[in-house]
Design a protein around this motif. Structure first.
Motif, PDB file in Angstrom:
ATOM      1  N   GLY B 204       0.085  56.507 -15.324  1.00  0.00           N
ATOM      2  CA  GLY B 204       0.959  56.434 -16.487  1.00  0.00           C
ATOM      3  C   GLY B 204       2.389  56.508 -15.986  1.00  0.00           C
ATOM      4  N   ILE B 205       3.214  55.626 -16.483  1.00  0.00           N
ATOM      5  CA  ILE B 205       4.608  55.614 -16.021  1.00  0.00           C
ATOM      6  C   ILE B 205       5.498  56.093 -17.156  1.00  0.00           C
ATOM      7  N   ILE B 206       6.225  57.169 -16.883  1.00  0.00           N
ATOM      8  CA  ILE B 206       7.073  57.773 -17.917  1.00  0.00           C
ATOM      9  C   ILE B 206       8.538  57.580 -17.532  1.00  0.00           C
ATOM     10  N   HIS B 207       9.329  57.258 -18.526  1.00  0.00           N
ATOM     11  CA  HIS B 207      10.759  57.092 -18.285  1.00  0.00           C
ATOM     12  C   HIS B 207      11.508  57.515 -19.541  1.00  0.00           C
ATOM     13  N   GLN B 208      12.492  58.377 -19.358  1.00  0.00           N
ATOM     14  CA  GLN B 208      13.277  58.920 -20.470  1.00  0.00           C
ATOM     15  C   GLN B 208      12.375  59.419 -21.598  1.00  0.00           C
ATOM     16  N   GLY B 209      11.305  60.091 -21.202  1.00  0.00           N
ATOM     17  CA  GLY B 209      10.400  60.715 -22.163  1.00  0.00           C
ATOM     18  C   GLY B 209       9.367  59.789 -22.770  1.00  0.00           C
ATOM     19  N   LYS B 210       9.482  58.506 -22.500  1.00  0.00           N
ATOM     20  CA  LYS B 210       8.541  57.549 -23.102  1.00  0.00           C
ATOM     21  C   LYS B 210       7.525  57.090 -22.058  1.00  0.00           C
ATOM     22  N   LEU B 211       6.287  56.972 -22.493  1.00  0.00           N
ATOM     23  CA  LEU B 211       5.262  56.436 -21.598  1.00  0.00           C
ATOM     24  C   LEU B 211       5.365  54.912 -21.649  1.00  0.00           C
ATOM     25  N   LEU B 212       5.856  54.317 -20.569  1.00  0.00           N
ATOM     26  CA  LEU B 212       6.115  52.879 -20.576  1.00  0.00           C
ATOM     27  C   LEU B 212       4.831  52.088 -20.415  1.00  0.00           C
ATOM     28  N   GLU B 213       3.953  52.596 -19.587  1.00  0.00           N
ATOM     29  CA  GLU B 213       2.738  51.830 -19.301  1.00  0.00           C
ATOM     30  C   GLU B 213       1.641  52.770 -18.833  1.00  0.00           C
ATOM     31  N   GLU B 214       0.429  52.418 -19.165  1.00  0.00           N
ATOM     32  CA  GLU B 214      -0.721  53.180 -18.699  1.00  0.00           C
ATOM     33  C   GLU B 214      -1.745  52.153 -18.210  1.00  0.00           C
ATOM     34  N   VAL B 215      -1.954  52.080 -16.945  1.00  0.00           N
ATOM     35  CA  VAL B 215      -2.821  51.016 -16.389  1.00  0.00           C
ATOM     36  C   VAL B 215      -3.689  51.554 -15.268  1.00  0.00           C
ATOM     37  N   SER B 216      -4.747  50.770 -14.977  1.00  0.00           N
ATOM     38  CA  SER B 216      -5.549  51.133 -13.814  1.00  0.00           C
ATOM     39  C   SER B 216      -4.809  50.619 -12.578  1.00  0.00           C
ATOM     40  N   PHE B 217      -5.013  51.290 -11.481  1.00  0.00           N
ATOM     41  CA  PHE B 217      -4.259  50.927 -10.280  1.00  0.00           C
ATOM     42  C   PHE B 217      -4.690  49.564  -9.746  1.00  0.00           C
ATOM     43  N   ASP B 218      -5.976  49.236  -9.921  1.00  0.00           N
ATOM     44  CA  ASP B 218      -6.452  47.916  -9.489  1.00  0.00           C
ATOM     45  C   ASP B 218      -5.690  46.822 -10.216  1.00  0.00           C
ATOM     46  N   GLN B 219      -5.570  47.024 -11.513  1.00  0.00           N
ATOM     47  CA  GLN B 219      -4.836  46.052 -12.335  1.00  0.00           C
ATOM     48  C   GLN B 219      -3.401  45.912 -11.839  1.00  0.00           C
ATOM     49  N   LEU B 220      -2.822  47.084 -11.580  1.00  0.00           N
ATOM     50  CA  LEU B 220      -1.421  47.100 -11.138  1.00  0.00           C
ATOM     51  C   LEU B 220      -1.247  46.378  -9.813  1.00  0.00           C
ATOM     52  N   ARG B 221      -2.167  46.675  -8.885  1.00  0.00           N
ATOM     53  CA  ARG B 221      -2.075  46.060  -7.557  1.00  0.00           C
ATOM     54  C   ARG B 221      -2.177  44.551  -7.693  1.00  0.00           C
ATOM     55  N   LYS B 222      -3.152  44.140  -8.509  1.00  0.00           N
ATOM     56  CA  LYS B 222      -3.374  42.708  -8.663  1.00  0.00           C
ATOM     57  C   LYS B 222      -2.145  42.064  -9.299  1.00  0.00           C
ATOM     58  N   ARG B 223      -1.616  42.808 -10.298  1.00  0.00           N
ATOM     59  CA  ARG B 223      -0.496  42.233 -11.009  1.00  0.00           C
ATOM     60  C   ARG B 223       0.747  42.162 -10.124  1.00  0.00           C
ATOM     61  N   ASN B 224       0.797  43.021  -9.177  1.00  0.00           N
ATOM     62  CA  ASN B 224       2.036  43.142  -8.421  1.00  0.00           C
ATOM     63  C   ASN B 224       1.894  42.842  -6.934  1.00  0.00           C
ATOM     64  N   ARG B 225       0.746  42.323  -6.546  1.00  0.00           N
ATOM     65  CA  ARG B 225       0.622  42.070  -5.115  1.00  0.00           C
ATOM     66  C   ARG B 225       1.312  40.773  -4.740  1.00  0.00           C
ATOM     67  N   LYS B 226       1.536  40.584  -3.470  1.00  0.00           N
ATOM     68  CA  LYS B 226       2.219  39.384  -2.978  1.00  0.00           C
ATOM     69  C   LYS B 226       1.323  38.160  -3.125  1.00  0.00           C
ATOM     70  N   TYR B 227       1.961  37.021  -3.304  1.00  0.00           N
ATOM     71  CA  TYR B 227       1.170  35.780  -3.406  1.00  0.00           C
ATOM     72  C   TYR B 227       2.017  34.593  -2.979  1.00  0.00           C
ATOM     73  N   LEU B 228       1.299  33.489  -2.728  1.00  0.00           N
ATOM     74  CA  LEU B 228       1.959  32.207  -2.465  1.00  0.00           C
ATOM     75  C   LEU B 228       1.819  31.390  -3.732  1.00  0.00           C
ATOM     76  N   GLU B 229       2.893  30.813  -4.186  1.00  0.00           N
ATOM     77  CA  GLU B 229       2.766  29.988  -5.397  1.00  0.00           C
ATOM     78  C   GLU B 229       3.046  28.518  -5.045  1.00  0.00           C
ATOM     79  N   PHE B 230       2.130  27.684  -5.464  1.00  0.00           N
ATOM     80  CA  PHE B 230       2.275  26.235  -5.263  1.00  0.00           C
ATOM     81  C   PHE B 230       2.403  25.587  -6.628  1.00  0.00           C
ATOM     82  N   GLN B 231       3.345  24.686  -6.740  1.00  0.00           N
ATOM     83  CA  GLN B 231       3.402  23.863  -7.963  1.00  0.00           C
ATOM     84  C   GLN B 231       2.887  22.480  -7.560  1.00  0.00           C
ATOM     85  N   VAL B 232       1.726  22.118  -8.136  1.00  0.00           N
ATOM     86  CA  VAL B 232       1.042  20.896  -7.683  1.00  0.00           C
ATOM     87  C   VAL B 232       0.829  19.928  -8.846  1.00  0.00           C
ATOM     88  N   SER B 233       0.539  18.691  -8.476  1.00  0.00           N
ATOM     89  CA  SER B 233       0.363  17.677  -9.519  1.00  0.00           C
ATOM     90  C   SER B 233      -1.025  17.749 -10.152  1.00  0.00           C
TER      91      SER B 233
END
Lengths: 243, 306
Positions: B204-233
């Motif tokens: 759970g991430i709290i900032h200025q008294g408010k809970l900004l987000e509550e997530v599973s760490f797997d979700q977070l890692r996936k959402r925020n891990r490094k990636y290569l992005e290709f824009q293809v036809s």
């Protein structure tokens, strides 16, 4: 409550405060006995045991007891804040009222023990100095008077506890007890001393209050002070946030 | 999985300042829940409210399915806690300090004190007065005290505060072992992500008294891990090639023609060559710079967490 009281006693293990308080309670009888002994040697006046016991109780109750018991009270209640142990106790959980009650019980035992030490030291000093007028009835009567004074001073600890808990520091408690003591000294022979709880306590214990006011007035003043302190302490401590 | 902690609109106001602001937190049984926020975000106030030390201005707290304020005594008996730097009676030994808790709680198991001292590695320090303990030792003794009565829920507020790197590592190992061996639910607060990211499974991430987000760490890692992005036809053909030719299965297609590849991060040249050789136009190749730490920085604003 028994376990809670046991833990309160355990917390005093290796504490210098206990020995210091014993020494503090021995000051009045030794001082008074020494002064009387010198008088006896220099002026040839026979020192009387009853005078020793009475003077000791005056000095002990009016001058020594309030600051000494104040320091003990501050130590017992403030150390949970000072050592940051209150958050542990309250989350075990110890009910807040039980915590106050166990400390009050310990304080009662401690004050009564010091009262007995003061009395005992007076008797011992008188015996060593060969003061006149030793009798069993005098000993028992004076013990009763000392105990009454001890109980009344214990009851009057509630405002001191309140100040300690609210201000969370030794210093204001000590300042307040010094102020009480100064007023004690000012009123010691005043005809209105029955209206001031701490001088009234001595007067009731020794039966030396003047008839300016009915005795019941002094009892009521002591009771009101003690109950007001108790209520303020309980209400405050039940509601206060622990940071 | 049953809910162990649930707060509803939990709020604490001091004067005009909202320390905790309508916080809705959910911790499920068995989770190691990281409570992350900058200093002064409201973590300790929340934890103190969970432990009944601070009364909320409004809002509800349910622990083990029961209202904290109506069943405080029973609920707290099932919780072990350590709030910030633990306080001890410094004139007593570790064993005597634990004895105080054992007596009050009524721990009847004969060797419970020795057992918990052994868990935290203080079994050889029993004669030393706690006043002579280092901060790290006090923190470990605090954990021992919290574990003494076999709690179902352990709440640790900044347990690594003030510890040196070795102490932090030891504390992390200790908490991890506890979670594995005793299977208890753990809530652990911190202002440093790297200190708890290897420990927790929910956050759970709290900032200025408010809970900004509550997530599973797997979700977070996936959402925020490094990636290569290709824009293809042709993303259909491109993904088929990734799977069949390079055995890349860890990818996602975002929008039309945007493929994010989460593995093979250094091999953008080889992937690009494969696409081009198979008549797929590649109009953009990009390496994401998002990391978990940056994500939190973005979320709570400012420079760094803490």
């Amino acid at each position: 409550m028994v376990n809670l009281l046991y833990t309160e006693v355990l917390k005093l293990k290796r504490s210098k405060m206990f020995m210091l308080s014993i020494l503090g309670s021995a000051v009045a009888p030794l001082m008074v006995a020494a002064a009387m002994f010198v008088q006896m040697q220099t002026k040839g006046i026979m020192a009387q045991m009853d005078i020793l016991l009475l003077n000791t109780s005056i000095y002990a109750v009016l001058v020594i007891a309030v600051p000494l018991y104040g320091v003990i009270t501050a130590y017992l209640y403030n150390r949970e804040y000072a050592e940051d142990t209150l958050k542990n106790l309250l989350t075990i959980p110890v009910p807040r009222i039980s915590l106050l009650a166990s400390k009050w019980l310990l304080l009662f035992g401690w004050i009564m023990l010091l009262t007995v030490v003061t009395w005992g030291m007076a008797i011992l000093s008188g015996a060593i100095g060969q003061f006149a007028g030793f009798s069993l009835s005098l000993l028992l009567q004076s013990l009763g008077q000392y105990m009454v004074a001890g109980v009344l001073l214990f009851l009057l600890s509630t405002p001191i506890v309140f100040i300690t808990l609210v201000l969370k520091n030794f210093v204001p408690t000590i300042i307040v007890t010094i102020m009480i003591t100064l007023i004690n000294v000012m009123l010691a022979t005043n005809e209105h001393r029955g209206l001031y709880p701490w001088t009234a306590a001595l007067g009731i214990a020794n039966g030396t209050l003047e008839s300016t006011y009915p005795l019941i007035v002094s009892y009521v003043i002591i009771a009101v002070t003690a109950i007001a302190g108790l209520i303020a302490t309980v209400v405050y401590f039940k509601r206060v946030d622990i940071h | 999985m049953s809910v162990v902690i649930k707060t509803t609109n939990l709020t604490k106001i001091y004067g005009e300042q909202k320390s905790v602001d309508h916080l809705n937190m959910t911790v499920k049984q068995g989770q190691i829940y990281g409570f992350l926020g900058r200093n002064g975000a409201g973590k300790t106030t929340t934890i103190r409210m969970l432990l009944g030390l601070i009364k909320p201005t409004h809002g509800e707290i349910e622990i083990f399915g029961e209202n904290l304020f109506t069943n405080q005594k029973e609920i707290l008996r099932r919780i072990g806690s350590m709030v910030e730097v633990p306080g001890f009676y410094e004139n007593l030994t570790a064993r005597e300090n634990l004895m105080i808790n054992a007596k009050i709680i009524g721990v009847h198991k004969k060797n419970a004190i020795d057992e918990t001292l052994e868990i935290v590695g203080l079994h050889n320090e029993t004669k030393k007065l706690v006043g002579k303990y280092s901060l790290g030792m006090k923190q470990r003794l605090g954990i021992a005290r919290a574990l003494l009565h076999y709690p179902e829920l352990l709440i640790l507020d900044e347990p690594t505060n003030g510890l040196d790197p070795i102490g932090i590592k030891e504390m992390r190992r200790l908490i991890k072992d506890l979670a594995n061996e005793r299977n208890i639910t753990i809530v652990i607060s911190s202002h440093i992500l790297s200190e708890i990211e290897q420990l927790v499974d929910h956050m759970g991430i709290i900032h200025q008294g408010k809970l900004l987000e509550e997530v599973s760490f797997d979700q977070l890692r996936k959402r925020n891990r490094k990636y290569l992005e290709f824009q293809v036809s042709d993303d259909n053909k491109a993904t088929m090639l990734l799977e069949n030719q390079l055995e890349i299965n860890d990818y996602e297609v975002h929008d039309e023609g945007h493929i994010r590849v989460y593995s093979h991060l250094g091999q953008q040249g080889q992937i690009n060559r494969l696409f081009v050789q198979n008549d797929i136009d590649v109009s953009k190749i990009m390496m994401s710079e998002d990391r978990l730490e940056d994500y939190f920085t973005k979320l709570v604003g400012g420079g760094t967490i803490g």
